[in-house]
Design a protein around this motif. Structure first.
Motif, short mmCIF file in Angstrom:
data_model
loop_
_atom_site.label_atom_id
_atom_site.label_comp_id
_atom_site.label_asym_id
_atom_site.label_seq_id
_atom_site.Cartn_x
_atom_site.Cartn_y
_atom_site.Cartn_z
N MET A 70 0.82 -1.20 0.00
CA MET A 70 0.00 0.00 0.00
C MET A 70 0.86 1.26 0.00
SD MET A 70 -3.20 -0.44 -0.32
CE MET A 70 -3.59 1.25 0.09
N ASP A 71 1.89 1.27 0.85
CA ASP A 71 2.78 2.43 0.90
C ASP A 71 3.46 2.64 -0.45
OD1 ASP A 71 2.12 2.78 3.54
OD2 ASP A 71 3.97 1.93 4.35
N GLY A 72 3.85 1.55 -1.09
CA GLY A 72 4.49 1.65 -2.38
C GLY A 72 3.56 2.21 -3.45
N ALA A 73 2.30 1.78 -3.41
CA ALA A 73 1.32 2.27 -4.39
C ALA A 73 1.09 3.77 -4.22
CB ALA A 73 0.01 1.51 -4.24
N ILE A 74 0.99 4.23 -2.97
CA ILE A 74 0.80 5.65 -2.70
C ILE A 74 2.02 6.44 -3.14
CG2 ILE A 74 0.57 7.37 -0.87
CD1 ILE A 74 -2.01 5.99 -1.54
N ALA A 75 3.21 5.91 -2.86
CA ALA A 75 4.44 6.60 -3.27
C ALA A 75 4.52 6.73 -4.79
CB ALA A 75 5.66 5.85 -2.73
N ASP A 76 4.13 5.69 -5.51
CA ASP A 76 4.15 5.74 -6.97
C ASP A 76 3.16 6.77 -7.50
OD1 ASP A 76 6.09 3.81 -7.06
OD2 ASP A 76 4.72 2.16 -7.50
N PHE A 77 1.97 6.83 -6.88
CA PHE A 77 0.96 7.80 -7.29
C PHE A 77 1.47 9.22 -7.05
CE2 PHE A 77 -3.21 10.02 -6.27
CZ PHE A 77 -3.58 10.18 -7.59
N GLN A 78 2.12 9.42 -5.91
CA GLN A 78 2.67 10.74 -5.60
C GLN A 78 3.73 11.15 -6.63
OE1 GLN A 78 4.06 11.20 -1.59
NE2 GLN A 78 4.89 13.24 -1.93
N LYS A 79 4.58 10.22 -7.01
CA LYS A 79 5.61 10.52 -8.01
C LYS A 79 4.99 10.89 -9.35
CE LYS A 79 9.13 7.50 -5.95
NZ LYS A 79 9.89 6.23 -6.11
N ALA A 80 3.92 10.17 -9.72
CA ALA A 80 3.25 10.46 -11.00
C ALA A 80 2.66 11.86 -10.99
CB ALA A 80 2.16 9.42 -11.26
N LEU A 81 2.07 12.24 -9.86
CA LEU A 81 1.50 13.59 -9.76
C LEU A 81 2.59 14.66 -9.77
CD1 LEU A 81 -1.30 13.05 -7.07
CD2 LEU A 81 -1.63 13.49 -9.51
N SER A 83 5.41 14.62 -11.14
CA SER A 83 6.07 14.76 -12.44
C SER A 83 5.14 15.33 -13.51
CB SER A 83 6.61 13.40 -12.91
OG SER A 83 5.55 12.49 -13.13
N GLY A 84 3.88 15.57 -13.17
CA GLY A 84 2.90 16.06 -14.13
C GLY A 84 3.12 17.51 -14.51
N ILE A 85 2.73 17.87 -15.72
CA ILE A 85 2.87 19.25 -16.21
C ILE A 85 1.90 20.18 -15.50
CG2 ILE A 85 2.62 20.72 -18.26
CD1 ILE A 85 3.41 18.32 -19.95
N SER A 86 0.72 19.69 -15.20
CA SER A 86 -0.34 20.57 -14.69
C SER A 86 -0.48 20.56 -13.17
CB SER A 86 -1.68 20.16 -15.31
OG SER A 86 -2.05 18.86 -14.87
N THR A 87 0.25 19.70 -12.47
CA THR A 87 0.04 19.52 -11.03
C THR A 87 1.07 20.26 -10.19
OG1 THR A 87 1.27 17.45 -11.21
CG2 THR A 87 -1.12 17.31 -11.20
N SER A 88 0.65 20.62 -8.97
CA SER A 88 1.55 21.29 -8.03
C SER A 88 1.04 21.04 -6.61
CB SER A 88 1.61 22.80 -8.30
OG SER A 88 0.32 23.39 -8.15
N ASN A 89 1.87 21.38 -5.63
CA ASN A 89 1.49 21.28 -4.21
C ASN A 89 0.98 19.88 -3.85
OD1 ASN A 89 2.04 24.09 -3.88
ND2 ASN A 89 -0.01 24.56 -4.67
N VAL A 90 1.70 18.85 -4.32
CA VAL A 90 1.30 17.48 -4.05
C VAL A 90 1.71 17.08 -2.63
CG1 VAL A 90 1.54 15.07 -4.77
CG2 VAL A 90 1.57 16.91 -6.48
N LEU A 95 -2.33 8.02 7.45
CA LEU A 95 -3.00 8.26 8.73
C LEU A 95 -2.79 7.09 9.69
CD1 LEU A 95 -6.34 9.79 7.40
CD2 LEU A 95 -4.24 10.98 8.11
N ASN A 96 -2.89 5.87 9.16
CA ASN A 96 -2.62 4.66 9.92
C ASN A 96 -2.43 3.53 8.91
OD1 ASN A 96 -5.32 3.60 9.30
ND2 ASN A 96 -6.06 5.06 10.83
N ASP A 97 -2.35 2.30 9.36
CA ASP A 97 -2.10 1.19 8.43
C ASP A 97 -3.22 1.01 7.42
OD1 ASP A 97 0.30 0.63 9.59
OD2 ASP A 97 -0.46 -0.98 10.88
N ASN A 98 -4.40 1.56 7.71
CA ASN A 98 -5.57 1.35 6.86
C ASN A 98 -6.03 2.60 6.12
OD1 ASN A 98 -5.48 -0.80 8.85
ND2 ASN A 98 -7.48 -1.43 8.09
N ALA A 99 -5.43 3.75 6.35
CA ALA A 99 -5.99 4.99 5.80
C ALA A 99 -4.91 5.96 5.35
CB ALA A 99 -6.90 5.65 6.83
N TYR A 100 -5.21 6.68 4.27
CA TYR A 100 -4.32 7.68 3.71
C TYR A 100 -5.15 8.89 3.27
CZ TYR A 100 -1.22 3.62 3.10
OH TYR A 100 -0.47 2.49 3.30
N LYS A 101 -4.48 10.02 3.13
CA LYS A 101 -5.13 11.18 2.54
C LYS A 101 -4.11 11.96 1.73
CE LYS A 101 -4.57 14.57 6.30
NZ LYS A 101 -5.30 15.49 7.22
N GLY A 102 -4.60 12.77 0.80
CA GLY A 102 -3.70 13.53 -0.03
C GLY A 102 -4.36 14.75 -0.61
#
Length: 240
Positions: A70-81, A83-90, A95-102
């Motif tokens: 799960m941590d790896g999937a979130i890290a990959d999503f963060q990297k994709a955002l 590196s995006g042309i249109s994205t900022s302030n990522v 939050l815990n082993d079961n929850a994330y926010k972004g």
């Protein structure tokens, strides 16, 4: 042992793809600002059942890192955002082993989907003037696949809509029970995706979903609707 390992691999890939799409409960809060830029905030939580399945898979994966799937999937999503042309302030937070926010900001919906792999001519989420359209069907499902790479994995395709056209919900859940165990169908049935749109003006018309306030529209659909994609998942909202 070879057959057991193969089964665990297929199950884990399927669950990871589900989690990449929706987890068990996901809320996406999209703010459309008056200058036509966007601010996104999302959170999702995963049931203990899914965490346990992923942990079982982790035990079979050679790795020099203590990072969970799960941590790896979130890290990959963060990297994709990032590196995006249109994205900022990522920003991503566990939050815990079961929850994330972004949270992240972006300047153009079409460019965001293009950055994530959907292509410049994607038709899933489009803003035309003061109207936002969302439409996902088998006609444009191929645009979503590059955004979520697990969808194209041969081990997952049997669980997704490509190979389940015409299958009833009951038959699908029976298959899931066989593959994931008796907790699988209930966990999938409770999985929900919610999109909440905050418009820059007063909402005038909308299709599907519901109007929460003068400038807030909400659309929810169950994960099973995506996995079968028997009919289009769509909404539109307009404002003045």
């Amino acid at each position: 042992m070879r057959h057991k390992t193969l089964r665990i691999t297929m199950v884990a890939l399927a669950v990871m793809a589900m989690l990449s799409l929706s987890s068990c409960v996901v809320t996406e809060d999209l703010h459309i600002l008056k200058d036509n830029s966007y601010s996104s905030a999302f959170d999702f939580s995963v049931e203990d059942f899914f965490i346990a399945v992923l942990q079982d898979f982790n035990d079979f994966m050679p790795s020099d890192s203590n990072e969970t799937i799960m941590d790896g999937a979130i890290a990959d999503f963060q990297k994709a955002l990032e590196s995006g042309i249109s994205t900022s302030n990522v920003s991503m937070q566990k939050l815990n082993d079961n929850a994330y926010k972004g949270t992240f900001d972006f300047t153009n919906i079409e460019q965001l989907f293009s950055d994530l792999g959907a292509g410049s001519n994607q038709t899933i989420l489009v803003q035309q003037g003061k109207t936002l359209h969302f439409n996902l069907s088998m006609d444009n499902y191929d645009q979503l696949v590059p955004v979520i790479p697990f969808l194209s994995d041969e081990n997952f395709e049997a669980f997704g809509p490509t190979y389940n056209q015409g299958l009833s919900e009951a038959d699908y859940l029976e298959m899931i029970s066989f593959m994931l165990g008796e907790e699988g169908p209930g966990a999938i049935s409770k999985s929900v995706i919610t999109l909440r749109i905050n418009t820059p003006g007063i909402i005038t018309t909308f299709s599907n979903g519901k109007k929460i306030s003068d400038q807030v529209f909400e659309f929810s659909f169950p994960l099973i609707d995506f996995l079968l994609l028997a009919k289009p998942i769509s909404f539109s909202v307009s404002w003045k």
